[in-house]
Design a protein around this motif. Structure first.
Motif, PDB file in Angstrom:
ATOM      1  N   LEU A 196       4.041  48.278  65.112  1.00 10.49           N
ATOM      2  CA  LEU A 196       3.102  48.961  66.019  1.00 10.49           C
ATOM      3  C   LEU A 196       1.974  48.011  66.438  1.00 10.49           C
ATOM      4  CD1 LEU A 196       2.736  52.402  64.192  1.00 10.49           C
ATOM      5  CD2 LEU A 196       3.324  52.141  66.612  1.00 10.49           C
ATOM      6  N   ALA A 197       1.432  47.286  65.449  1.00  4.13           N
ATOM      7  CA  ALA A 197       0.296  46.404  65.728  1.00  4.13           C
ATOM      8  C   ALA A 197       0.698  45.311  66.718  1.00  4.13           C
ATOM      9  CB  ALA A 197      -0.221  45.782  64.429  1.00  4.13           C
ATOM     10  N   ILE A 198       1.856  44.708  66.495  1.00  7.14           N
ATOM     11  CA  ILE A 198       2.290  43.633  67.405  1.00  7.14           C
ATOM     12  C   ILE A 198       2.631  44.234  68.775  1.00  7.14           C
ATOM     13  CG2 ILE A 198       4.096  41.907  67.841  1.00  7.14           C
ATOM     14  CD1 ILE A 198       2.056  40.990  65.756  1.00  7.14           C
ATOM     15  N   GLY A 199       3.362  45.352  68.776  1.00  6.32           N
ATOM     16  CA  GLY A 199       3.746  45.977  70.051  1.00  6.32           C
ATOM     17  C   GLY A 199       2.541  46.383  70.879  1.00  6.32           C
ATOM     18  N   ALA A 200       1.492  46.831  70.199  1.00 11.30           N
ATOM     19  CA  ALA A 200       0.298  47.285  70.921  1.00 11.30           C
ATOM     20  C   ALA A 200      -0.644  46.129  71.244  1.00 11.30           C
ATOM     21  CB  ALA A 200      -0.433  48.346  70.087  1.00 11.30           C
ATOM     22  N   GLY A 201      -0.234  44.903  70.909  1.00 13.46           N
ATOM     23  CA  GLY A 201      -1.025  43.732  71.293  1.00 13.46           C
ATOM     24  C   GLY A 201      -2.237  43.488  70.403  1.00 13.46           C
ATOM     25  N   LEU A 202      -2.211  44.027  69.175  1.00 19.50           N
ATOM     26  CA  LEU A 202      -3.383  43.842  68.306  1.00 19.50           C
ATOM     27  C   LEU A 202      -3.406  42.467  67.629  1.00 19.50           C
ATOM     28  CD1 LEU A 202      -3.597  47.363  66.641  1.00 19.50           C
ATOM     29  CD2 LEU A 202      -4.675  46.534  68.724  1.00 19.50           C
ATOM     30  N   GLY A 203      -2.284  41.771  67.645  1.00 14.59           N
ATOM     31  CA  GLY A 203      -2.279  40.382  67.173  1.00 14.59           C
ATOM     32  C   GLY A 203      -1.741  40.189  65.766  1.00 14.59           C
ATOM     33  N   GLU A 204      -1.505  38.922  65.456  1.00 16.42           N
ATOM     34  CA  GLU A 204      -0.875  38.585  64.174  1.00 16.42           C
ATOM     35  C   GLU A 204      -1.848  38.687  63.006  1.00 16.42           C
ATOM     36  OE1 GLU A 204       1.746  35.218  64.265  1.00 16.42           O
ATOM     37  OE2 GLU A 204       2.460  35.734  66.253  1.00 16.42           O
ATOM     38  N   ASN A 205      -3.156  38.519  63.267  1.00 11.84           N
ATOM     39  CA  ASN A 205      -4.128  38.739  62.187  1.00 11.84           C
ATOM     40  C   ASN A 205      -4.027  40.184  61.709  1.00 11.84           C
ATOM     41  OD1 ASN A 205      -5.048  36.177  62.674  1.00 11.84           O
ATOM     42  ND2 ASN A 205      -6.992  36.790  63.621  1.00 11.84           N
ATOM     43  N   ALA A 209      -3.038  41.646  58.027  1.00  9.77           N
ATOM     44  CA  ALA A 209      -3.933  42.563  57.306  1.00  9.77           C
ATOM     45  C   ALA A 209      -3.172  43.831  56.912  1.00  9.77           C
ATOM     46  CB  ALA A 209      -5.134  42.914  58.180  1.00  9.77           C
ATOM     47  N   LEU A 210      -2.377  44.364  57.830  1.00 12.25           N
ATOM     48  CA  LEU A 210      -1.620  45.591  57.520  1.00 12.25           C
ATOM     49  C   LEU A 210      -0.602  45.341  56.411  1.00 12.25           C
ATOM     50  CD1 LEU A 210      -1.088  46.938  61.141  1.00 12.25           C
ATOM     51  CD2 LEU A 210      -2.260  48.156  59.289  1.00 12.25           C
ATOM     52  N   LEU A 211       0.037  44.181  56.482  1.00 10.32           N
ATOM     53  CA  LEU A 211       1.045  43.857  55.458  1.00 10.32           C
ATOM     54  C   LEU A 211       0.369  43.804  54.072  1.00 10.32           C
ATOM     55  CD1 LEU A 211       3.724  41.070  55.935  1.00 10.32           C
ATOM     56  CD2 LEU A 211       2.629  41.435  53.748  1.00 10.32           C
ATOM     57  N   THR A 212      -0.778  43.126  54.018  1.00  9.38           N
ATOM     58  CA  THR A 212      -1.446  42.933  52.720  1.00  9.38           C
ATOM     59  C   THR A 212      -2.043  44.239  52.204  1.00  9.38           C
ATOM     60  OG1 THR A 212      -2.036  40.766  53.563  1.00  9.38           O
ATOM     61  CG2 THR A 212      -3.078  41.441  51.516  1.00  9.38           C
ATOM     62  N   LEU A 238       6.703  42.351  47.485  1.00  9.02           N
ATOM     63  CA  LEU A 238       6.318  41.364  48.501  1.00  9.02           C
ATOM     64  C   LEU A 238       7.543  40.789  49.233  1.00  9.02           C
ATOM     65  CD1 LEU A 238       4.180  39.650  49.894  1.00  9.02           C
ATOM     66  CD2 LEU A 238       4.343  38.023  48.007  1.00  9.02           C
ATOM     67  N   GLY A 239       8.608  40.533  48.480  1.00  4.21           N
ATOM     68  CA  GLY A 239       9.790  39.910  49.095  1.00  4.21           C
ATOM     69  C   GLY A 239      10.335  40.723  50.243  1.00  4.21           C
ATOM     70  N   ASP A 240      10.544  42.007  49.997  1.00  4.57           N
ATOM     71  CA  ASP A 240      11.144  42.856  51.033  1.00  4.57           C
ATOM     72  C   ASP A 240      10.146  43.137  52.155  1.00  4.57           C
ATOM     73  OD1 ASP A 240      13.190  44.211  52.220  1.00  4.57           O
ATOM     74  OD2 ASP A 240      13.306  45.839  50.749  1.00  4.57           O
ATOM     75  N   LEU A 241       8.865  43.240  51.776  1.00  6.10           N
ATOM     76  CA  LEU A 241       7.841  43.490  52.794  1.00  6.10           C
ATOM     77  C   LEU A 241       7.740  42.291  53.734  1.00  6.10           C
ATOM     78  CD1 LEU A 241       5.750  45.583  53.625  1.00  6.10           C
ATOM     79  CD2 LEU A 241       4.140  44.498  52.060  1.00  6.10           C
ATOM     80  N   ALA A 242       7.786  41.079  53.165  1.00  6.90           N
ATOM     81  CA  ALA A 242       7.681  39.874  53.997  1.00  6.90           C
ATOM     82  C   ALA A 242       8.836  39.825  54.994  1.00  6.90           C
ATOM     83  CB  ALA A 242       7.690  38.630  53.112  1.00  6.90           C
ATOM     84  N   LEU A 243      10.026  40.246  54.550  1.00 13.07           N
ATOM     85  CA  LEU A 243      11.188  40.238  55.454  1.00 13.07           C
ATOM     86  C   LEU A 243      11.036  41.324  56.520  1.00 13.07           C
ATOM     87  CD1 LEU A 243      14.182  39.108  55.822  1.00 13.07           C
ATOM     88  CD2 LEU A 243      14.888  41.212  54.690  1.00 13.07           C
ATOM     89  N   THR A 244      10.823  42.537  56.052  1.00 10.81           N
ATOM     90  CA  THR A 244      10.924  43.695  56.943  1.00 10.81           C
ATOM     91  C   THR A 244       9.739  43.802  57.898  1.00 10.81           C
ATOM     92  OG1 THR A 244      11.974  44.772  55.056  1.00 10.81           O
ATOM     93  CG2 THR A 244      11.506  46.148  56.921  1.00 10.81           C
ATOM     94  N   ALA A 245       8.555  43.436  57.424  1.00 10.65           N
ATOM     95  CA  ALA A 245       7.361  43.683  58.236  1.00 10.65           C
ATOM     96  C   ALA A 245       7.051  42.539  59.190  1.00 10.65           C
ATOM     97  CB  ALA A 245       6.167  43.947  57.314  1.00 10.65           C
ATOM     98  N   THR A 246       7.958  41.563  59.280  1.00  8.10           N
ATOM     99  CA  THR A 246       7.711  40.455  60.219  1.00  8.10           C
ATOM    100  C   THR A 246       8.903  40.200  61.137  1.00  8.10           C
ATOM    101  OG1 THR A 246       8.565  38.802  58.680  1.00  8.10           O
ATOM    102  CG2 THR A 246       6.194  39.244  58.570  1.00  8.10           C
ATOM    103  N   SER A 247      10.012  40.903  60.938  1.00  9.61           N
ATOM    104  CA  SER A 247      11.213  40.548  61.702  1.00  9.61           C
ATOM    105  C   SER A 247      11.635  41.650  62.659  1.00  9.61           C
ATOM    106  CB  SER A 247      12.378  40.272  60.740  1.00  9.61           C
ATOM    107  OG  SER A 247      13.578  40.157  61.490  1.00  9.61           O
TER     108      SER A 247
END
Ligand SMILES: NC(=O)c1ccc[n+]([C@@H]2O[C@H](COP(=O)([O-])OP(=O)(O)OC[C@H]3O[C@@H](n4cnc5c(N)ncnc54)[C@H](O)[C@@H]3O)[C@@H](O)[C@H]2O)c1
Ligand SMILES: O=P(O)(O)OC[C@H](O)CO
Length: 328
Positions: A196-205, A209-212, A238-247
């Motif tokens: 949602l954050a990336i799609g709405a243009g809120l940026g990678e920061n 933050a949402l991931l952490t 963390l392992g699965d979150l890093a995969l799923t929340a960035t791809s």
């Protein structure tokens, strides 16, 4: 020859597991819910609907007869979507082969973890949970993958690791099924938020933050339910979150991305056959968290958007307006 392994669910993940576990020394039975799908899989050896490009080895037999699939099996892998696990377990005959729960989600309506569902509906069976960063197509292609197999019963976890592990599919043992389940279920919700954050243009920061903070709220819920803190830094956390929340290859992240870009949930869900677990788990996790007085602000925002109580803009604004506090 080892006893057969039964894999219950012939979507992408069940099919990939069947391929990864097929060996010369023991047959694998794959149960598909629909007779026509089972027949086609058995004959064509391809699962075009859910895992295009993969081929089932000859040692995998596909059936839609649950008794035939489970008869004499040494272990039953439960790989339907989380919301259908109870329905599947209700159809199982009594038996003592252990269940290895491979779905990732929390039951809508009840807020139950899948081990809790299984304990109620299949009380005679020992339980273990398999989770971790695992895109099905990569597992089916034999690409290196590591997972967690967790059980209260350490000898069971050890025997599953021995039966399932291979150089390209490396299971690590854990004594924390609750933590592993909570981590695997909640990462799908956090992945929707990150999309949602990336799609709405809120940026990678914002995504970082949402991931952490997503991992922090997942950990709070997991600890409240009896999980161990170290689990959330592991493969299922963390392992699965890093995969799923960035791809964008994650269905959960992709759903968030498309919603953030302006698509409607209706458009995205209409006619869809593959599962997006986080959509149902967001509300289910909240239900469970509320009973334990645990705050899940990111899951709340995702549930509010998915369940039509807030626009993306309002939900994100709500997150940003939260009071400043100590990290932790
Ligand atoms: N695909 C992956 O990469 C992956 C990896 C790890 C874990 N998982 C988890 O595995 C579980 C299954 O996901 P998937 O990717 O295999 O699903 P999928 O989207 O590929 O397929 C959906 C499956 O659900 C089945 N289904 C639909 N309605 C059903 C019902 N009423 N009862 C029983 N089954 C029904 C369909 O027959 C199909 O087998 C999910 O919890 C998912 O989070 C998936
Ligand atoms: O495509 P997703 O978002 O369901 O994720 C698949 C797996 O759970 C990744 O570990």
């Amino acid at each position: 020859m080892s006893a057969p392994i039964a894999i219950l669910g012939a979507g992408a993940w069940g099919t990939a597991l069947a391929i990864a576990l097929a060996r010369d020394d023991g047959p694998v039975r794959l149960w598909a819910r629909r007779a026509d799908h089972a027949g086609w899989l058995q004959q064509s050896r391809h699962n075009d609907a859910y895992l295009p490009g993969a081929r089932l080895p000859d040692s995998v037999t596909v059936t839609n007869d649950l008794d035939q699939a489970t008869n004499d099996a040494s272990v039953l892998l439960v790989v339907t979507p989380a919301q259908h696990v109870a329905g599947l377990l209700q159809q199982l005959k009594r038996g003592d082969a252990p269940l290895l729960l491979c779905a990732k989600g929390i039951e809508r309506g009840s807020g139950r973890l899948l081990t809790e569902v299984a304990r109620e509906l299949a009380p005679s069976r020992a339980l273990a949970v398999l989770s971790g960063p695992t895109f099905a197509d990569e597992v089916a292609a034999g690409k290196p993958t590591a997972v967690t197999i967790a059980s209260d019963d350490d000898p069971l976890a050890a025997s599953l690791v021995a039966r399932i592990g291979s150089p390209s599919f490396r299971p690590y043992r854990s004594p924390d099924p609750i933590g592993v389940e909570v981590a695997g279920a909640c990462k799908n919700v956090i992945a929707i938020a990150c999309g949602l954050a990336i799609g709405a243009g809120l940026g990678e920061n914002a995504r970082a933050a949402l991931l952490t903070r997503g991992l922090a709220e997942t950990t709070r819920l997991g600890l409240a339910l009896g999980g161990r803190p170290e689990t959330f830094a592991g493969l299922a956390g963390l392992g699965d979150l890093a995969l799923t929340a960035t791809s964008p290859r994650s269905r959960n992240y992709a759903l968030g991305l498309a919603l953030g870009e302006g698509a409607t949930l209706d458009e995205l869900m209409r006619g869809r056959s593959s599962v997006v677990e986080g959509a149902a788990t967001a509300g289910a996790a909240l239900l469970r968290a509320n009973r334990h007085s645990v705050e899940l602000p990111i899951a709340q925002a995702v549930a509010d958007i998915i369940e039509g109580r807030a626009t993306i803009r309002d939900a994100m604004r709500g997150l940003l307006a939260r009071p400043f506090k100590a990290e932790g």
